[in-house]
Scaffold this active site. Structure first.
Site, short mmCIF file in Angstrom:
data_model
loop_
_atom_site.label_atom_id
_atom_site.label_comp_id
_atom_site.label_asym_id
_atom_site.label_seq_id
_atom_site.Cartn_x
_atom_site.Cartn_y
_atom_site.Cartn_z
N CYS A 94 -5.72 -5.06 -4.38
CA CYS A 94 -6.24 -4.60 -3.10
C CYS A 94 -7.29 -5.61 -2.66
CB CYS A 94 -6.87 -3.21 -3.26
SG CYS A 94 -7.54 -2.56 -1.72
N HIS A 137 -8.86 2.18 -2.96
CA HIS A 137 -9.47 2.73 -1.74
C HIS A 137 -10.40 3.92 -2.04
CE1 HIS A 137 -6.42 0.77 1.25
NE2 HIS A 137 -7.04 -0.09 0.48
N TYR A 193 -13.80 2.45 2.54
CA TYR A 193 -12.92 3.61 2.74
C TYR A 193 -13.60 4.93 2.42
CZ TYR A 193 -8.70 0.90 3.65
OH TYR A 193 -7.76 0.09 4.23
N ASN A 232 0.82 -1.22 0.00
CA ASN A 232 0.00 0.00 0.00
C ASN A 232 0.86 1.26 0.00
OD1 ASN A 232 -2.79 -0.58 -0.12
ND2 ASN A 232 -2.71 -1.47 1.91
#
Length: 441
Positions: A173, A203, A256, A152
């Protein structure tokens, strides 16, 4: 008979490693993936963890009679030489750096989160020089290998590799596959019966259409969430998204999105949690310590169920499936980070996006999206501009680009605070930021 393949995992001492080992074992035993050599690579500071995880990996392989050679090494170049696939799951500065990333923004009443906002910016600045260094080794030692990145912030790291190296890269992800699994749980069905049309950034991805057995169930899923069904991940404070907002959006936001749509509430929760039980990084550090104590048990030869508490579930499942589909030219649909190439018409072609892609021997082919809805487009464009500036700052050591990146991020959005946070990030991370070493702060 397909020849045996070689995979190098950079960050092999990670607590996630038993999950990827389990996935490789399953694919080896099924006959789909003829994995012969798996190199787990780490740095000297991670020696103890690498040995603990590596020995557990060897016990898992032995129990399964999977005939995979596990190699533990600090020699990255040895691991990369002639590799077919390289997976990256490392954390520059280890857990202490993550905790700093979370605490520095909180000093200025800003959200501290490890992958987005000022925290994610700091992580990107430390990580990009290292991933580009790894890619330089790959260009020399395994130029035809696929890089599967789930370090990340995955989208930013993937874009840096796409823009500044010749390496074939796909970013991963666990959020999209996690969302598919959450919808499957909602219906009480297997995950392979659910598919989602994803569009956005890492995200910051939206599920625009949701299907069960090929039938559009988008409205039904959104209604369930409006009626109170939780839709979240373990590493994000469980604050309910506004029911009116979900109805108005008409698409499924990822967990997120709480940081963007509920910024004040999330900041209050994060401040409260950090005072009462520590930041998420401090909580994870304890979880990891407990996991490694478990991993030491010489009788343990499976992935322990406690790993699910770590918050990164499905990462390795996604990585193994991706490698399997490339190797076997499956042409199935998976959710990954790739070069935009005109898939989303609202952002530059040379940037990375997260979307539904067809996966085969030539990599990931994104499914065309076109223009996004106005509400999605506005947020997406601002965050994408932040990501582009973040990469520019990391590659060039450009303080001006760094300041502009933080000033426009929706979770900072204040130039005075942006400068204070930036200066603290550089000062407190300088041993990991060679690009800023000549800066006099």
């Amino acid at each position: 008979m397909k020849k045996g393949i070689k995979i190098a995992t950079i960050g092999g001492g990670s607590s996630y490693t038993p999950e990827i080992i389990e996935g490789f074992i399953n694919k080896k035993l099924s006959g789909e993936l003829p994995l012969e050599d798996l190199y787990l690579v780490d740095i000297e500071e991670g020696k103890e963890k690498l040995e603990i995880v590596g020995n557990l990996a060897k016990r898992m392989v032995s129990k399964a009679e999977a005939d995979i050679n596990i190699h533990l090494t600090f020699d990255r170049r040895e691991a990369l030489k002639d590799a077919d696939f390289v997976t990256t799951q490392f954390r520059v500065g280890m857990m202490e750096a993550r905790i700093r990333d979370e605490k520095i923004p909180l000093r200025y009443n800003l959200l501290g989160q490890e992958t987005t906002g000022a925290g994610g910016f700091a992580k990107a600045q430390r990580t990009i020089p290292v991933i580009l260094d790894i890619c330089r080794d790959m260009e020399e030692l395994c130029p035809d290998a696929w890089l599967i990145n789930f370090t990340n912030p995955s989208g930013i790291i993937t874009e840096a590799v796409l823009k500044h190296t010749k390496i074939k890269v796909i970013g991963l992800c666990n959020v999209p596959i996690g969302m598919v699994n959450m919808v499957a749980e909602l219906y009480g069905v297997e995950a392979d019966r659910i598919s989602i049309d994803f569009a956005g950034l890492n995200h910051l991805v939206w599920g625009r259409k949701i299907y069960k057995d090929g039938i559009d169930v988008t409205e039904e899923v959104l209604d369930n969430i409006v009626k109170g069904n939780s839709f979240n991940m373990k590493n994000i404070p469980d604050v309910d998204l506004s029911k009116d907002l979900i109805s108005a959006l008409g698409v499924l936001p990822c967990p997120y999105h709480r940081y963007y749509y509920l910024s004040e509430t999330m900041l209050k929760n994060t401040l409260k949690d950090s005072e009462e039980k520590g930041t998420r990084g401090e909580v994870v550090r304890k979880l990891e310590n407990d996991l490694f104590e478990l991993y030491k048990d010489p009788d343990l030869n499976i992935k322990p169920p406690q790993l699910a508490k770590r918050g990164g579930a499905h990462y390795s499942e996604a990585a193994v499936n991706l490698i399997n589909s490339i190797y076997n030219d499956k042409k199935d649909i998976q959710y990954v980070n790739v070069r935009n190439n005109g898939t989303i018409l609202d952002i530059p072609e040379d940037t990375a996006i997260e979307c539904s892609c067809v996966i085969g021997k030539n990599g990931a082919k994104p499914i065309h999206i076109g223009h996004l809805e106005t509400s999605m487009r506005g947020l997406l464009q601002v965050v994408k501009a932040y990501e582009e500036l973040t990469i520019e700052a990391a590659v060039k050591g450009d303080y001006s680009a760094a300041l502009r990146a933080l000033a426009i991020h929706p979770l900072v959005n204040d130039s005075i605070k942006a400068k204070k946070v930036l200066d603290d990030i550089i000062r407190e991370n300088i041993e990991y930021l060679p690009q800023f070493k000549d800066l006099n702060l």
